[in-house]
Design a protein around this motif. Structure first.
Motif, PDB file in Angstrom:
ATOM      1  N   GLU A   1       0.822  -1.207   0.000  1.00  0.00           N
ATOM      2  CA  GLU A   1       0.000   0.000   0.000  1.00  0.00           C
ATOM      3  C   GLU A   1       0.860   1.263   0.000  1.00  0.00           C
ATOM      4  O   GLU A   1       0.529   2.254  -0.660  1.00  0.00           O
ATOM      5  CB  GLU A   1      -0.944   0.002   1.211  1.00  0.00           C
ATOM      6  N   THR A   2       1.966   1.213   0.737  1.00  0.00           N
ATOM      7  CA  THR A   2       2.877   2.355   0.770  1.00  0.00           C
ATOM      8  C   THR A   2       3.433   2.621  -0.624  1.00  0.00           C
ATOM      9  O   THR A   2       3.534   3.775  -1.057  1.00  0.00           O
ATOM     10  CB  THR A   2       4.034   2.103   1.754  1.00  0.00           C
ATOM     11  N   ALA A   3       3.784   1.546  -1.333  1.00  0.00           N
ATOM     12  CA  ALA A   3       4.322   1.694  -2.688  1.00  0.00           C
ATOM     13  C   ALA A   3       3.295   2.330  -3.620  1.00  0.00           C
ATOM     14  O   ALA A   3       3.636   3.189  -4.447  1.00  0.00           O
ATOM     15  CB  ALA A   3       4.765   0.336  -3.227  1.00  0.00           C
ATOM     16  N   VAL A   4       2.033   1.930  -3.494  1.00  0.00           N
ATOM     17  CA  VAL A   4       0.976   2.487  -4.338  1.00  0.00           C
ATOM     18  C   VAL A   4       0.772   3.969  -4.018  1.00  0.00           C
ATOM     19  O   VAL A   4       0.708   4.815  -4.916  1.00  0.00           O
ATOM     20  CB  VAL A   4      -0.344   1.710  -4.141  1.00  0.00           C
ATOM     21  N   LEU A   5       0.688   4.302  -2.735  1.00  0.00           N
ATOM     22  CA  LEU A   5       0.474   5.694  -2.325  1.00  0.00           C
ATOM     23  C   LEU A   5       1.653   6.585  -2.700  1.00  0.00           C
ATOM     24  O   LEU A   5       1.486   7.765  -3.033  1.00  0.00           O
ATOM     25  CB  LEU A   5       0.225   5.766  -0.820  1.00  0.00           C
ATOM     26  N   PHE A   6       2.836   6.014  -2.647  1.00  0.00           N
ATOM     27  CA  PHE A   6       4.052   6.732  -3.016  1.00  0.00           C
ATOM     28  C   PHE A   6       3.950   7.220  -4.463  1.00  0.00           C
ATOM     29  O   PHE A   6       4.276   8.378  -4.771  1.00  0.00           O
ATOM     30  CB  PHE A   6       5.237   5.782  -2.834  1.00  0.00           C
ATOM     31  N   GLU A   7       3.491   6.334  -5.360  1.00  0.00           N
ATOM     32  CA  GLU A   7       3.312   6.695  -6.760  1.00  0.00           C
ATOM     33  C   GLU A   7       2.191   7.719  -6.930  1.00  0.00           C
ATOM     34  O   GLU A   7       2.295   8.665  -7.717  1.00  0.00           O
ATOM     35  CB  GLU A   7       3.011   5.448  -7.599  1.00  0.00           C
ATOM     36  N   LYS A   8       1.101   7.540  -6.174  1.00  0.00           N
ATOM     37  CA  LYS A   8      -0.032   8.462  -6.290  1.00  0.00           C
ATOM     38  C   LYS A   8       0.353   9.873  -5.865  1.00  0.00           C
ATOM     39  O   LYS A   8      -0.034  10.859  -6.506  1.00  0.00           O
ATOM     40  CB  LYS A   8      -1.197   7.971  -5.427  1.00  0.00           C
ATOM     41  N   LEU A   9       1.127   9.972  -4.780  1.00  0.00           N
ATOM     42  CA  LEU A   9       1.552  11.291  -4.315  1.00  0.00           C
ATOM     43  C   LEU A   9       2.409  11.977  -5.367  1.00  0.00           C
ATOM     44  O   LEU A   9       2.281  13.184  -5.608  1.00  0.00           O
ATOM     45  CB  LEU A   9       2.317  11.169  -2.993  1.00  0.00           C
ATOM     46  N   ARG A  10       3.281  11.222  -5.999  1.00  0.00           N
ATOM     47  CA  ARG A  10       4.094  11.799  -7.067  1.00  0.00           C
ATOM     48  C   ARG A  10       3.226  12.321  -8.196  1.00  0.00           C
ATOM     49  O   ARG A  10       3.444  13.418  -8.717  1.00  0.00           O
ATOM     50  CB  ARG A  10       5.087  10.744  -7.583  1.00  0.00           C
ATOM     51  N   GLU A  11       2.213  11.562  -8.565  1.00  0.00           N
ATOM     52  CA  GLU A  11       1.327  11.990  -9.639  1.00  0.00           C
ATOM     53  C   GLU A  11       0.519  13.229  -9.261  1.00  0.00           C
ATOM     54  O   GLU A  11       0.141  14.036 -10.122  1.00  0.00           O
ATOM     55  CB  GLU A  11       0.404  10.843 -10.046  1.00  0.00           C
ATOM     56  N   LEU A  12       0.278  13.386  -7.978  1.00  0.00           N
ATOM     57  CA  LEU A  12      -0.426  14.568  -7.494  1.00  0.00           C
ATOM     58  C   LEU A  12       0.501  15.775  -7.337  1.00  0.00           C
ATOM     59  O   LEU A  12       0.041  16.898  -7.122  1.00  0.00           O
ATOM     60  CB  LEU A  12      -1.092  14.266  -6.150  1.00  0.00           C
ATOM     61  N   GLY A  13       1.813  15.540  -7.422  1.00  0.00           N
ATOM     62  CA  GLY A  13       2.767  16.638  -7.332  1.00  0.00           C
ATOM     63  C   GLY A  13       3.500  16.738  -6.013  1.00  0.00           C
ATOM     64  O   GLY A  13       4.079  17.780  -5.716  1.00  0.00           O
ATOM     65  N   VAL A  14       3.513  15.651  -5.234  1.00  0.00           N
ATOM     66  CA  VAL A  14       4.193  15.657  -3.937  1.00  0.00           C
ATOM     67  C   VAL A  14       5.294  14.599  -3.935  1.00  0.00           C
ATOM     68  O   VAL A  14       5.033  13.424  -4.210  1.00  0.00           O
ATOM     69  CB  VAL A  14       3.214  15.356  -2.777  1.00  0.00           C
ATOM     70  N   LEU A  15       6.506  15.018  -3.595  1.00  0.00           N
ATOM     71  CA  LEU A  15       7.636  14.097  -3.508  1.00  0.00           C
ATOM     72  C   LEU A  15       8.016  13.925  -2.040  1.00  0.00           C
ATOM     73  O   LEU A  15       8.441  14.876  -1.389  1.00  0.00           O
ATOM     74  CB  LEU A  15       8.831  14.637  -4.301  1.00  0.00           C
ATOM     75  N   VAL A  16       7.825  12.720  -1.520  1.00  0.00           N
ATOM     76  CA  VAL A  16       8.209  12.404  -0.145  1.00  0.00           C
ATOM     77  C   VAL A  16       9.288  11.325  -0.178  1.00  0.00           C
ATOM     78  O   VAL A  16       9.583  10.762  -1.232  1.00  0.00           O
ATOM     79  CB  VAL A  16       7.001  11.922   0.693  1.00  0.00           C
ATOM     80  N   GLY A  17       9.859  11.021   0.976  1.00  0.00           N
ATOM     81  CA  GLY A  17      10.810   9.927   1.080  1.00  0.00           C
ATOM     82  C   GLY A  17      10.162   8.710   1.693  1.00  0.00           C
ATOM     83  O   GLY A  17       9.027   8.762   2.179  1.00  0.00           O
ATOM     84  N   LYS A  18      10.877   7.608   1.669  1.00  0.00           N
ATOM     85  CA  LYS A  18      10.427   6.381   2.340  1.00  0.00           C
ATOM     86  C   LYS A  18      11.522   5.929   3.285  1.00  0.00           C
ATOM     87  O   LYS A  18      12.713   6.114   3.031  1.00  0.00           O
ATOM     88  CB  LYS A  18      10.132   5.277   1.325  1.00  0.00           C
ATOM     89  N   GLY A  19      11.116   5.306   4.388  1.00  0.00           N
ATOM     90  CA  GLY A  19      12.101   4.835   5.348  1.00  0.00           C
ATOM     91  C   GLY A  19      11.571   3.679   6.174  1.00  0.00           C
ATOM     92  O   GLY A  19      10.468   3.174   5.945  1.00  0.00           O
ATOM     93  N   GLY A  20      12.372   3.276   7.153  1.00  0.00           N
ATOM     94  CA  GLY A  20      12.030   2.116   7.966  1.00  0.00           C
ATOM     95  C   GLY A  20      12.520   0.841   7.310  1.00  0.00           C
ATOM     96  O   GLY A  20      12.712   0.787   6.083  1.00  0.00           O
ATOM     97  N   LEU A  21      12.734  -0.183   8.109  1.00  0.00           N
ATOM     98  CA  LEU A  21      13.240  -1.453   7.591  1.00  0.00           C
ATOM     99  C   LEU A  21      12.367  -2.011   6.481  1.00  0.00           C
ATOM    100  O   LEU A  21      12.850  -2.608   5.521  1.00  0.00           O
ATOM    101  CB  LEU A  21      13.355  -2.464   8.735  1.00  0.00           C
TER     102      LEU A  21
END
Length: 491
Positions: free
Chosen positions: A439-459
């Motif tokens: 789900e994180t991977a899907v949301l990560f792509e959606k945020l980019r498409e909306l114009g937001v670039l965030v990072g990912k972390g944690g094991l």
């Protein structure tokens, strides 16, 4: 890895199917997310924020027309000539060609909100005019000499940096990165104490050099090489930790490691106050004060890794370690110190620094005139623009809005951090705290498409790291939260 790819592919497919169904109900053409404008009217379905297409705040800057190679060509060249260990964000990598303050622009001129700041590196803002001017003016007259000659820039920068430090932390060594800084700090600790054993936290990241890889305690970043005399103690993680927020029990684990895993004497202890790569994990309150006392009694020194938390980013304090009420023996820093310049530093006491005088310690590029001029400008900008207070104000608003969002969406397991160093952990089950990897991977792509670039972390890569340039505004924070709300609502 094959299983992870299968799960991600399946999740992306399901998400796309849902989006297509939803898309049919909107008066838009083409892909729902790819049509988001960078600064124009939003398509509104009703009054609920989760059903309005979020829009970037207005920004008075037009990127230059880009005439360079396109993303596909750059990607192919990168794969051919750069190391295979490099990774990239997003299924279709972004070709970022320009930056201005808290925004980035791709090859097509599309604007993105940079909520990750070049991995927590751009402190003042992309291409901040005062920092750029300092770098440019110094480059015109002298780029490089090394410290075998005198130059005022390195001395001025060291003086300004030392003035920001508490206690007797007054001696500065300049290097080029956080890994170098932590490696030098570890060498200092071993030389000064005459002991070898180092202690670091599980879930920590302190660098990728052959020495600092040992301090790092995330298997995704570690190669199977000897890591030296290093002990990794239980992480005082209030959300996932075995002892919750009980600092005393976590500190007892440190004492146990010293009693049972060493000679009883150690060289030092190193920790980030808020773990960066580990997913914006803030240590249990009071932990460092207890552990510093234990380590000092065992003959060791205490090192604060401020590579990500330093320079006012936490809002409440200039340095992360101040949030725990301690003064370290050695402080390491990089990233935000240079606003993108390859710059790092180690600050310690005159007594500890003196141990390096027995041999020659030299860094060719450490403290070169251009980086020193740029670093000094960064310190001035942070003070003049009151960025620490700004981080406190905007960070509090951001955290408040994210915690309200947490009440609406079960997938948000934890919202944590200080100032503009924030983590949002996603889970599929709040009780079990099962990482929501796909789900994180899907949301990560959606945020980019909306114009937001965030990072990912944690094991498990299930934490969104929100650590933007410190010029990030309240409107930016609102846009980010609205975009996350919108994206989660479409899962």
């Amino acid at each position: 890895m094959a299983l992870q790819r299968h799960i991600l592919k399946k999740s992306l497919g399901e998400a796309k199917a849902k989006l297509c169904n939803y898309q049919n109900s909107l008066p838009l053409c083409g892909s729902l997310f790819s049509t988001v404008p960078s600064s124009s009217s939003a398509a509104t379905v009703d009054g609920d924020a989760s059903t309005r297409l979020p829009q970037l705040p207005p920004f008075d800057h037009s990127p230059r027309p880009y005439k360079g190679p396109r993303a596909d060509e750059v990607f192919q060249k990168r794969k051919k000539f750069l190391g295979p260990s490099l990774f990239h964000y997003y299924q279709k990598p972004l070709n970022i060609v320009e930056g201005k303050m808290q925004y980035l622009f791709d090859e097509n001129g599309r604007r993105y909100l940079d909520a990750f700041a070049g991995i927590v590196t751009v402190s003042c803002g992309h291409c901040h005019p005062e920092v750029l001017n300092a770098i440019t003016e110094q480059s015109k007259v002298l780029q490089h000499t090394t410290t075998i000659y005198l130059h005022h820039a390195v001395a001025d920068f060291a003086e300004a940096l030392a003035s920001k430090m508490p206690g007797n932390l007054k001696v500065v060594y300049f290097v080029n990165s956080g890994s170098e800084a932590n490696e030098l700090a570890m060498m200092m600790a071993r030389l000064y104490t005459g002991n070898l054993d180092m202690i670091s936290l599980r879930n920590a990241y302190h660098g990728g050099s052959s020495a600092t890889i040992g301090l790092t305690a995330l298997n995704t970043w570690k190669y199977p090489i000897p890591q030296g005399e290093i002990h990794h103690v239980v992480n005082p993680d209030p959300y996932r930790g075995v002892f919750g927020t009980d600092a005393n029990l976590y500190a007892k684990d440190v004492q146990d490691h010293i009693d049972f895993g060493t000679s009883g004497k150690v060289a030092g202890f190193i920790a980030e106050t808020i773990q960066g790569v580990g997913g914006a994990v803030e240590l249990a309150p009071g932990y460092l004060k207890l552990v510093y006392d234990i380590v000092h009694k065992a003959g060791g020194v205490c090192i604060a890794d401020e590579v990500q938390t330093g320079f006012g980013r936490t809002g409440s304090h200039y340095w992360g370690f101040e949030t725990q009420g301690v003064i370290p023996d050695i402080v390491t820093m990089a990233k935000g110190i240079g606003n993108g310049l390859p710059l790092g530093a180690v600050v310690t006491t005159p007594e500890i620094a003196s141990v390096l005088a027995q041999k020659i310690l030299f860094n060719t590029f450490g403290g070169n005139p251009v980086c020193s001029a740029g670093g000094l400008a960064v310190l001035r900008v942070i003070d003049q623009e009151k960025r620490q207070a700004h981080c406190s104000d905007i960070g509090s608003h951001l955290l408040e809005r994210l915690r309200a969002l947490q009440q609406r969406h079960e997938i948000i397991g934890d919202v944590r951090g200080r100032g503009l160093m924030v983590g949002v952990e996603l889970v599929t089950d709040r009780n079990e705290k099962t990482p929501a990897k796909a789900e994180t991977a899907v949301l990560f792509e959606k945020l980019r498409e909306l114009g937001v670039l965030v990072g990912k972390g944690g094991l498990h890569g299930n934490v969104f790291r929100i650590k933007p340039p410190m010029c990030f505004t309240r409107d930016d924070a609102d846009f980010l939260v609205d975009a996350l709300d919108y994206a989660i609502s479409k899962l």
